[in-house]
Write a protein that holds these residues in place. Structure first.
Motif, PDB file in Angstrom:
ATOM      1  N   ASP A  11       6.681  -8.896  42.105  1.00  0.00           N
ATOM      2  CA  ASP A  11       7.996  -9.137  42.956  1.00  0.00           C
ATOM      3  C   ASP A  11       9.053  -8.579  42.016  1.00  0.00           C
ATOM      4  O   ASP A  11      10.161  -9.084  42.594  1.00  0.00           O
ATOM      5  CB  ASP A  11       8.131 -10.570  43.379  1.00  0.00           C
ATOM      6  CG  ASP A  11       8.134 -11.645  42.240  1.00  0.00           C
ATOM      7  OD1 ASP A  11       7.650 -11.238  41.109  1.00  0.00           O
ATOM      8  OD2 ASP A  11       8.156 -12.803  42.502  1.00  0.00           O
ATOM      9  N   GLU A  12       9.063  -7.713  41.067  1.00  0.00           N
ATOM     10  CA  GLU A  12      10.112  -7.284  40.148  1.00  0.00           C
ATOM     11  C   GLU A  12      10.036  -5.882  40.236  1.00  0.00           C
ATOM     12  O   GLU A  12       8.920  -5.301  40.066  1.00  0.00           O
ATOM     13  CB  GLU A  12      10.142  -7.829  38.906  1.00  0.00           C
ATOM     14  CG  GLU A  12       9.738  -9.256  38.542  1.00  0.00           C
ATOM     15  CD  GLU A  12      10.717 -10.152  38.866  1.00  0.00           C
ATOM     16  OE1 GLU A  12      11.818  -9.677  38.996  1.00  0.00           O
ATOM     17  OE2 GLU A  12      10.576 -11.264  38.502  1.00  0.00           O
ATOM     18  N   LEU A  29      16.347  -3.860  36.607  1.00  0.00           N
ATOM     19  CA  LEU A  29      15.678  -4.763  37.123  1.00  0.00           C
ATOM     20  C   LEU A  29      16.159  -5.272  38.315  1.00  0.00           C
ATOM     21  O   LEU A  29      17.268  -5.727  38.460  1.00  0.00           O
ATOM     22  CB  LEU A  29      15.035  -6.204  36.292  1.00  0.00           C
ATOM     23  CG  LEU A  29      14.401  -7.229  36.856  1.00  0.00           C
ATOM     24  CD1 LEU A  29      12.932  -6.507  36.150  1.00  0.00           C
ATOM     25  CD2 LEU A  29      14.363  -8.597  36.100  1.00  0.00           C
ATOM     26  N   HIS A  30      15.278  -5.242  39.364  1.00  0.00           N
ATOM     27  CA  HIS A  30      15.779  -6.080  40.760  1.00  0.00           C
ATOM     28  C   HIS A  30      14.676  -7.093  41.053  1.00  0.00           C
ATOM     29  O   HIS A  30      13.335  -6.754  40.902  1.00  0.00           O
ATOM     30  CB  HIS A  30      15.758  -4.939  41.923  1.00  0.00           C
ATOM     31  CG  HIS A  30      15.900  -5.752  43.304  1.00  0.00           C
ATOM     32  ND1 HIS A  30      17.023  -6.257  43.549  1.00  0.00           N
ATOM     33  CD2 HIS A  30      14.967  -5.877  44.301  1.00  0.00           C
ATOM     34  CE1 HIS A  30      16.890  -6.987  44.822  1.00  0.00           C
ATOM     35  NE2 HIS A  30      15.465  -6.823  45.163  1.00  0.00           N
ATOM     36  N   SER A  31      14.924  -8.100  41.171  1.00  0.00           N
ATOM     37  CA  SER A  31      14.119  -9.315  41.421  1.00  0.00           C
ATOM     38  C   SER A  31      14.039  -9.649  42.989  1.00  0.00           C
ATOM     39  O   SER A  31      15.009  -9.612  43.480  1.00  0.00           O
ATOM     40  CB  SER A  31      14.557 -10.559  40.777  1.00  0.00           C
ATOM     41  OG  SER A  31      13.737 -11.801  41.320  1.00  0.00           O
ATOM     42  N   GLN A  32      12.644  -9.752  43.433  1.00  0.00           N
ATOM     43  CA  GLN A  32      12.751 -10.092  44.854  1.00  0.00           C
ATOM     44  C   GLN A  32      12.754 -11.539  45.367  1.00  0.00           C
ATOM     45  O   GLN A  32      12.360 -11.950  46.322  1.00  0.00           O
ATOM     46  CB  GLN A  32      11.406  -9.696  45.385  1.00  0.00           C
ATOM     47  CG  GLN A  32      11.435  -7.975  45.307  1.00  0.00           C
ATOM     48  CD  GLN A  32       9.962  -7.474  45.681  1.00  0.00           C
ATOM     49  OE1 GLN A  32       9.143  -8.300  46.253  1.00  0.00           O
ATOM     50  NE2 GLN A  32       9.740  -5.981  45.656  1.00  0.00           N
ATOM     51  N   VAL A  33      12.931 -12.334  44.248  1.00  0.00           N
ATOM     52  CA  VAL A  33      12.967 -13.597  44.479  1.00  0.00           C
ATOM     53  C   VAL A  33      13.577 -14.308  45.829  1.00  0.00           C
ATOM     54  O   VAL A  33      13.108 -15.169  46.604  1.00  0.00           O
ATOM     55  CB  VAL A  33      13.793 -14.608  43.163  1.00  0.00           C
ATOM     56  CG1 VAL A  33      14.164 -16.030  43.687  1.00  0.00           C
ATOM     57  CG2 VAL A  33      12.710 -14.623  42.143  1.00  0.00           C
ATOM     58  N   GLU A 328      14.643 -12.302  28.717  1.00  0.00           N
ATOM     59  CA  GLU A 328      14.606 -11.392  29.929  1.00  0.00           C
ATOM     60  C   GLU A 328      13.560 -10.588  29.941  1.00  0.00           C
ATOM     61  O   GLU A 328      12.981 -10.202  30.860  1.00  0.00           O
ATOM     62  CB  GLU A 328      15.890 -10.638  30.019  1.00  0.00           C
ATOM     63  CG  GLU A 328      16.065  -9.670  28.954  1.00  0.00           C
ATOM     64  CD  GLU A 328      17.400  -9.048  28.789  1.00  0.00           C
ATOM     65  OE1 GLU A 328      17.891  -8.434  29.861  1.00  0.00           O
ATOM     66  OE2 GLU A 328      17.893  -8.588  27.913  1.00  0.00           O
ATOM     67  N   THR A 331       9.378 -12.449  31.398  1.00  0.00           N
ATOM     68  CA  THR A 331       8.897 -12.080  32.619  1.00  0.00           C
ATOM     69  C   THR A 331       8.964 -10.575  33.166  1.00  0.00           C
ATOM     70  O   THR A 331       9.376  -9.693  32.029  1.00  0.00           O
ATOM     71  CB  THR A 331       9.949 -12.704  33.902  1.00  0.00           C
ATOM     72  OG1 THR A 331      11.397 -12.533  33.370  1.00  0.00           O
ATOM     73  CG2 THR A 331       9.920 -14.472  33.876  1.00  0.00           C
ATOM     74  N   ASN A 333       9.195  -6.855  33.484  1.00  0.00           N
ATOM     75  CA  ASN A 333      10.147  -5.917  33.344  1.00  0.00           C
ATOM     76  C   ASN A 333       9.846  -4.526  33.157  1.00  0.00           C
ATOM     77  O   ASN A 333       8.490  -4.264  32.830  1.00  0.00           O
ATOM     78  CB  ASN A 333      11.044  -6.333  32.102  1.00  0.00           C
ATOM     79  CG  ASN A 333      10.224  -6.530  30.795  1.00  0.00           C
ATOM     80  OD1 ASN A 333      10.235  -5.388  30.282  1.00  0.00           O
ATOM     81  ND2 ASN A 333       9.719  -7.591  30.627  1.00  0.00           N
TER      82      ASN A 333
END
Ligand code: KG4
Ligand code: ZN
Length: 369
Positions: A11-12, A29-33, A328, A331, A333
């Protein structure tokens, strides 16, 4: 050699450029949280579609940040597995296509090799050999690392990964997704004296783990401290999970959380202590059994402050040293994939003109470049 790295296994969306001479030039990074939060977990199809949307804008951004043109890139690395097959296919397809279009080699990277090598991006990197503790949402493994691609799994979880246990327990406590950081925050106000959970599999030899039993302990404690018998959680996570496509609901008995906020914090504390202690005991055992003096800790759960401190104390007492990636890069990346790709590409490894995603892939199957 300058390498573009693409990470889309879960999901990143992470993209980075690593240069053999100058080090890491840029990473984005784009997180989909936020996208998955209302479902209480990652919805695979939504993840794939979001990677498709984000990967090219992020690529342009990272090239600008690294002051790099297409002609400067000498290789492309992409995560080929393990992970969600649709999500992996996005990064693999784009990575392989770019390499073909630019006329440079491409290399498929194992996601956990990326995590494992991430601490080598830091200023004072560990020398080989070392023991690595990989603790993420999908994996908990102790690995003996003798060099790039020279991995021997010493032990692993027989059921839930540590991160998965954090996420599931967080759900039981009515916390949102992702559960690990939320549970760690709640545990900070917990009373250390109130609950004690077992340290699974520490009283027998070996380096395997088992975290699924802890969940049962949590369920029991939650039930004992409920003001009202099982009811949909007031914190709202179950209600929204029920509508999520592809997200399994827990049994009805678990669809509740303790009304008492202090009890939730106390349970979170005891759970975190049990996981951290178990990991520390097994790391100590792995160092003793291998006779190695260096421990590398990586993957999402290595961002946990209590774990970082405990392992620092434990290794210090043993005269050993512990290495972490910067927070950073604990998680997911792109930097770790660009770096692992650089290591393999510079040794001459390259894929044929085809790509595939490998949702299940053991690190024992990797070979040196
Ligand atoms: O490595 P990662 O980003 O993705 C996978 O490869 O799985 O790890 C994500 C996992 C999640 O389970 C998340 O809850 C956990 O790492 N995590 C944490 C913390 N930050 C992330 N667990 C405990 N404490 C944290 N501070
Ligand atoms: Zn990961």
């Amino acid at each position: 050699m300058r390498v573009l790295g693409i990470e889309t296994s879960c999901d990143e969306t992470g993209i980075a450029i690593y240069d053999g001479q100058r080090g890491l030039l840029a990473h984005v990074l784009h997180s989909q949280v936020a996208l998955h939060a209302e479902y209480g977990g990652v919805v695979p199809e939504l993840a794939s579609r979001d990677h498709v949307r984000k990967v090219l804008p992020l690529l342009r951004q990272v090239m600008t940040l690294a002051d790099t043109r297409a002609a400067d890139i000498q290789g492309v690395a992409y995560t080929a597995g393990p992970g969600l097959v649709g999500a992996l296919l996005v990064g693999a397809a784009i990575g392989r296509s770019l390499a073909w279009a630019w006329g440079v080699p491409a290399v498929a990277i194992h996601h956990m090799e990326g995590h494992l090598l991430a601490p080598l991006l830091e200023e004072d990197p560990p020398d080989f050999p070392f023991v690595a503790l990989l603790v993420s949402g999908g994996h908990t493994q102790l690995v003996r690392v003798d060099g790039v691609g020279r991995y021997h799994i010493l032990g692993e979880s027989l059921d839930d990964a540590a991160g998965e246990a954090f996420d599931k327990t967080a759900k039981l406590l009515g916390l949102g997704y992702p559960g690990g950081p939320a549970l760690a925050r709640l545990a900070a106000s917990g009373n250390p004296q109130r609950f004690h959970f077992p340290r699974p599999m520490t009283n027998r030899p070996g380096l395997d783990f088992s975290f699924s039993g802890l969940k049962t302990q949590v369920v029991k404690s939650v039930k004992q401290h409920q003001a009202v018998p099982a009811h949909p959680c007031a914190h709202g996570t179950w209600a929204s999970s029920a509508t999520a496509p592809g997200v399994a609901l827990p049994p009805a008995s678990m669809q509740s959380c303790p009304a008492d906020d202090q009890a939730r914090a106390d349970i979170a504390y005891a759970f975190q202590e049990a996981v951290v202690d178990t990991l520390a005991i097994k790391c100590q055992r792995a160092l003793r059994e291998t006779g190695l003096q260096r421990l590398v800790v990586s993957g999402g759960v290595s961002a946990n402050t209590v774990l970082r401190e405990r392992l620092r104390d434990m290794t210090h007492e043993m005269g050993a040293q512990v290495y972490y990636p910067r927070l950073e890069f604990c998680t997911d990346n792109g930097a770790m994939i660009a770096y692992a790709g650089y290591q393999r590409l510079r040794a001459g490894q390259a894929e044929p003109l085809a790509f595939s995603a490998v949702p299940r892939w053991s690190m024992n199957d990797l070979t040196p470049p």
